[in-house]
Write a protein that holds these residues in place. Structure first.
Motif, mmCIF file in Angstrom:
data_model
loop_
_atom_site.group_PDB
_atom_site.id
_atom_site.type_symbol
_atom_site.label_atom_id
_atom_site.label_comp_id
_atom_site.label_asym_id
_atom_site.label_seq_id
_atom_site.Cartn_x
_atom_site.Cartn_y
_atom_site.Cartn_z
ATOM 1 N N ARG A 25 -2.438 -35.384 26.013
ATOM 2 C CA ARG A 25 -2.198 -36.344 24.933
ATOM 3 C C ARG A 25 -0.762 -36.837 25.029
ATOM 4 O O ARG A 25 0.178 -36.053 25.046
ATOM 5 N N LEU A 26 -0.609 -38.151 25.088
ATOM 6 C CA LEU A 26 0.714 -38.755 25.189
ATOM 7 C C LEU A 26 1.119 -39.369 23.861
ATOM 8 O O LEU A 26 0.262 -39.801 23.085
ATOM 9 N N PRO A 27 2.408 -39.450 23.596
ATOM 10 C CA PRO A 27 2.864 -40.103 22.365
ATOM 11 C C PRO A 27 2.433 -41.569 22.352
ATOM 12 O O PRO A 27 2.352 -42.204 23.411
ATOM 13 N N PRO A 28 2.181 -42.119 21.185
ATOM 14 C CA PRO A 28 1.729 -43.522 21.088
ATOM 15 C C PRO A 28 2.888 -44.515 21.193
ATOM 16 O O PRO A 28 3.169 -45.280 20.268
ATOM 17 N N VAL A 29 3.579 -44.521 22.346
ATOM 18 C CA VAL A 29 4.781 -45.342 22.503
ATOM 19 C C VAL A 29 4.519 -46.830 22.314
ATOM 20 O O VAL A 29 5.423 -47.567 21.912
ATOM 21 N N GLU A 30 3.309 -47.284 22.588
ATOM 22 C CA GLU A 30 2.997 -48.704 22.426
ATOM 23 C C GLU A 30 2.982 -49.111 20.947
ATOM 24 O O GLU A 30 3.095 -50.289 20.624
ATOM 25 N N GLN A 31 2.869 -48.143 20.062
ATOM 26 C CA GLN A 31 2.836 -48.429 18.619
ATOM 27 C C GLN A 31 4.221 -48.349 17.983
ATOM 28 O O GLN A 31 4.387 -48.718 16.827
ATOM 29 N N TRP A 32 5.191 -47.839 18.697
ATOM 30 C CA TRP A 32 6.532 -47.661 18.135
ATOM 31 C C TRP A 32 7.389 -48.881 18.434
ATOM 32 O O TRP A 32 7.482 -49.329 19.568
ATOM 33 N N ASN A 33 8.037 -49.407 17.399
ATOM 34 C CA ASN A 33 8.862 -50.601 17.552
ATOM 35 C C ASN A 33 10.203 -50.458 16.841
ATOM 36 O O ASN A 33 10.549 -51.261 15.975
ATOM 37 N N PRO A 34 10.991 -49.463 17.225
ATOM 38 C CA PRO A 34 12.304 -49.304 16.600
ATOM 39 C C PRO A 34 13.280 -50.355 17.131
ATOM 40 O O PRO A 34 13.010 -51.024 18.138
ATOM 41 N N ALA A 35 14.416 -50.471 16.478
ATOM 42 C CA ALA A 35 15.462 -51.383 16.942
ATOM 43 C C ALA A 35 16.046 -50.845 18.248
ATOM 44 O O ALA A 35 16.095 -49.636 18.483
#
Length: 188
Positions: A25-35
């Motif tokens: 299981r990988l982190p959902p990096v495509e859903q993260w949108n930080p500055a």
């Protein structure tokens, strides 16, 4: 914390490899949108070596961890991303290298699984296509890993692919995996 031991690709069937991939299981990096926060001062060399401030990162577990939060942006830049920050990372070619291949079956029934330099396992197919690009030093094969991330197929593994492609009876030299055909020619 001890690092998990990597399974021996040669002893696994492709069904066992597929089960291991499903478990990861990988982190959902495509859903993260930080500055955007700046530069990580990290670089991934063409041979897959990760560097921080010019020195190689020697801890394999650290590289594997960073690889799980790597993302390629729409504009082609690579970033390390968490829910709260995004840092640039320089990538000389592809962020990963396919260092080992396991093949089962022949022709249209073939399946090709690859181990990446970070230990991940990927089976080539419709969701993970192989592509061949022309490079200064000859053809350069790439394997889609996830998102917009690819692995450069290492030279020794490329020779295995070429041997399979030339042994096949297809009109265009190429390889089959998981029901998909991948022409060896960069133009095809």
């Amino acid at each position: 914390m001890p690092m998990e031991e990597l399974p021996d690709l040669g002893r696994l069937s492709l069904a066992e490899i597929a089960a291991l991939v499903e478990q990861r299981r990988l982190p959902p990096v495509e859903q993260w949108n930080p500055a955007h926060c700046g530069d990580s001062e990290m670089r991934i060399a063409r041979d897959g070596t990760w560097f921080h401030q010019g020195s190689p990162i020697g801890r394999v577990a650290m590289v594997r961890l960073f690889s799980t939060i790597l993302r390629r942006e729409d504009d082609g830049r690579y970033v390390l991303v968490t829910p709260v920050e995004k840092l640039d990372i320089a990538v000389e070619d592809a962020p990963f290298v396919a260092v080992e291949m396991k093949a089962e079956g022949d022709g249209r029934d073939a399946r090709l699984a690859f181990r990446l330099n970070i230990g991940d396992l990927v089976t080539a197919g419709p969701d993970h296509p192989l592509r061949f690009a022309d490079g200064e030093d000859g053809p350069r094969p790439y394997l889609h890993v996830r998102g917009r991330l690819e692995a450069l197929v290492g030279r020794a593994v490329y020779y295995e692919l070429a041997e399979r492609a030339l042994a096949g009876d297809d009109a265009t030299p190429g390889v089959w995996s998981d029901g998909a055909f991948f022409a060896l020619d960069a133009a095809a």
